[in-house]
Every structure is written in C-alpha cells, then in structure tokens.
Design a protein around this motif. Structure first.
Motif, PDB file in Angstrom:
ATOM      1  N   GLN A 184      -5.064   7.102  -2.475  1.00  0.00           N
ATOM      2  CA  GLN A 184      -5.871   6.375  -3.455  1.00  0.00           C
ATOM      3  C   GLN A 184      -5.032   5.375  -4.243  1.00  0.00           C
ATOM      4  O   GLN A 184      -5.498   4.296  -4.578  1.00  0.00           O
ATOM      5  CB  GLN A 184      -6.577   7.368  -4.378  1.00  0.00           C
ATOM      6  N   ILE A 228      -4.717   2.419  -2.012  1.00  0.00           N
ATOM      7  CA  ILE A 228      -5.941   1.612  -1.993  1.00  0.00           C
ATOM      8  C   ILE A 228      -5.968   0.656  -3.175  1.00  0.00           C
ATOM      9  O   ILE A 228      -6.262  -0.535  -3.019  1.00  0.00           O
ATOM     10  CB  ILE A 228      -7.179   2.523  -1.997  1.00  0.00           C
ATOM     11  N   MET A 236     -12.045  -3.153   5.539  1.00  0.00           N
ATOM     12  CA  MET A 236     -12.130  -1.800   4.976  1.00  0.00           C
ATOM     13  C   MET A 236     -12.629  -0.722   5.947  1.00  0.00           C
ATOM     14  O   MET A 236     -12.145   0.426   5.881  1.00  0.00           O
ATOM     15  CB  MET A 236     -12.982  -1.808   3.712  1.00  0.00           C
ATOM     16  N   TYR A 254     -16.085   7.178   1.755  1.00  0.00           N
ATOM     17  CA  TYR A 254     -14.790   7.820   1.568  1.00  0.00           C
ATOM     18  C   TYR A 254     -14.848   8.789   0.391  1.00  0.00           C
ATOM     19  O   TYR A 254     -14.315   9.896   0.452  1.00  0.00           O
ATOM     20  CB  TYR A 254     -13.689   6.788   1.359  1.00  0.00           C
ATOM     21  N   VAL A 305      -9.718   0.681   7.593  1.00  0.00           N
ATOM     22  CA  VAL A 305      -8.875   1.501   6.725  1.00  0.00           C
ATOM     23  C   VAL A 305      -9.221   2.978   6.892  1.00  0.00           C
ATOM     24  O   VAL A 305      -8.354   3.853   6.797  1.00  0.00           O
ATOM     25  CB  VAL A 305      -9.013   1.057   5.254  1.00  0.00           C
ATOM     26  N   GLY A 351       0.817  -1.213   0.000  1.00  0.00           N
ATOM     27  CA  GLY A 351       0.000   0.000   0.000  1.00  0.00           C
ATOM     28  C   GLY A 351       0.849   1.261   0.000  1.00  0.00           C
ATOM     29  O   GLY A 351       0.551   2.223  -0.723  1.00  0.00           O
ATOM     30  N   GLN A 382      -6.598   5.951   7.641  1.00  0.00           N
ATOM     31  CA  GLN A 382      -6.526   7.188   6.855  1.00  0.00           C
ATOM     32  C   GLN A 382      -6.693   8.418   7.743  1.00  0.00           C
ATOM     33  O   GLN A 382      -6.050   9.453   7.517  1.00  0.00           O
ATOM     34  CB  GLN A 382      -7.585   7.166   5.760  1.00  0.00           C
TER      35      GLN A 382
END
Length: 269
Positions: A96, A99, A125, A215, A128, A61, A132
């Motif tokens: 992004q 992701i 998720m 998101y 996540v 990632g 973030q």
C-alpha cells in the motif's frame, strides 16, 4: 552457479544470492509492464511511453513500500539494527505504501507527457493486480504474510498442492496460506475488470477506480486472518487503508459515470 540452494533462494552465483522474493516481484512487474504497453497501444499512444515510466515507477514503488513497512515496524525490527532497513531481500515491503508512492509519481509523469491521468490509470492499474499476485508468492518463499493456525485437514480440504501445505507448517503448526488467498483474489479482480468491466466501460477512470474497489475488497478480509499485520494502535493499518480504497473506488466510479470523459478503445482481442 547453484540453483535452489534453499527454499527462498532461486540461484546463487558466487557470493550473490538471488531470492525467489525478488524473482516474483520482478516477474509480476514485467507482466504488468507488458499489459500496460498493450493497453496504451489500444488507446492510440506509443507503447514506448511506458519504457521511460516503468523503471522509475518500479523503483519509486519499492522505496515507498519499504518506507511504509519500516515506519510501522521500526521499534521492533530496525531500531537496534538500522542497516537492516536496506536489506529488502529479507522481505518487508508494504504494497500500500508502494501504491501511494507510485500514484504520486504517475500523476507527475503523465501530466508532464500530456496524457490524461485517469486514462493512463485505466491502462496500468489492472496490471498492478497481477504484479501484486506474483509478489505474494515472494512472501510464500520467504515464509511470511501467513495467517493464524489451522489444522492439516483444513489445508487438505482446500485441495492445495503438497508443497504449499508443507511450507505452511511453521513454528510447530499449520497456518492459513493468506498469501494464496490474496494472490487468487487479485487475479480474479484482474479478470473481472479486464473481461467484464472494460467491455461495458464508457468513461475514463472506471478501470482505475475499480482497482481500488476490488483490491480493498480482497485485502480487507485476508488481512483479518494474518498474524503479521502492520498496526496503527489497535487497528490493522492495511484494513484501514482497504476501507479508504473501497470508498475511493465507489465514489470515483460514480463520479466518472456522471461527469467523466468518454473513452473509446480499439478492440484488438
């Protein structure tokens, strides 16, 4: 050993400088990891599955986020100093891209372990979003990802802590704390998914696709306030991807409601 040598540095050990940027990213990633472990246990899987997954997806990632950022800033930032591409402690991770890279690896990993991808996505998720949210504070300590100019009275009207207001003063003006807007938006999206959507979920994938929907809804307006957006011609790339995420989330939620597999959680709350 010296703590807080400057605003962006957490600790200095000899020649080694550990930045708040790294601390925030790793803290958020670890919280997401433990949340994922808890969710996998509720699903009846061994939480140890994520031990093998976590470090690989974190590394992939970060690499994906860095590549995405470098692609859109190469001419102005790295063409004349290519070695700076590897200096991620200076900032420059486009989430992004992370992701996309993480999703590709996740699909491979869970397929290999015979775990339904959407089921795993439901478990992972939402966490996540927390990762973030913490990562945006890393941007704060690096004095990046801020918005256009605002007045001091505007920031004071938001009832922000003074240290945030003080560090939104850059280049002779105060700026929108867009890092904070997105961080708080991600936390609210996490709470909505976990404490509302999950309780009414009947099919695999609802939380997974809700991540993309919320998101995207958070990132799109915040990105419009930023001064450092990655651009694709005249278009803010993050806004374009946010629209794609919102559409993906909506279509995905509708699809799993119509044709998705049922899921049953063990309520351990």
């Amino acid at each position: 050993m010296t703590f807080f040598e400057d605003f962006s540095t957490f600790v200095t050990i000899g020649p080694i400088h550990i930045q708040w940027y790294a601390v925030c990213i790793l803290t958020g990633a670890c919280i997401a990891y433990f949340l994922g472990q808890y969710r996998f246990k509720q699903l009846g899987y061994s939480k140890d599955i994520l031990s093998d997954y976590f470090f690989a997806v974190l590394l992939i990632g970060i690499v994906g986020a860095r590549i995405w950022y470098v692609i859109f800033t190469f001419d102005e930032m790295y063409a004349s100093q290519p070695l700076e591409i590897f200096a991620i402690w200076h900032g420059g991770l486009a989430i992004q891209g992370g992701i996309f890279a993480g999703l590709i690896y996740s699909y491979y990993f869970f397929k290999k372990h015979d775990i339904p991808f959407l089921l795993a996505g439901d478990a992972i998720m939402p966490g996540v979003l927390i990762a973030q949210a913490f990562g945006r504070w890393g941007n704060f300590f690096n004095h990046e990802a801020y918005g256009g100019e605002v007045s001091l009275s505007f920031l004071q009207s938001l009832h922000l802590p003074q240290f945030i207001i003080d560090n939104m003063y850059m280049n002779g003006a105060y700026h929108h704390p867009t890092f904070l807007y997105e961080s708080m938006g991600n936390i609210m999206a996490f709470l909505l998914i976990v404490f509302v959507i999950r309780r009414f979920q009947k099919h695999q994938g609802v939380q997974f696709f809700s991540y993309f929907l919320f998101y995207g809804l958070v990132r799109f307006p915040v990105e419009g306030l930023r001064t450092d957006s990655l651009m694709f011609g005249p278009i803010r790339m993050a806004q374009l991807i946010s629209i794609a995420f919102i559409i993906t989330g909506l279509i995905g939620i509708i699809y799993v409601h119509l044709k998705g597999k049922e899921v049953h959680y063990i309520d351990m709350s």
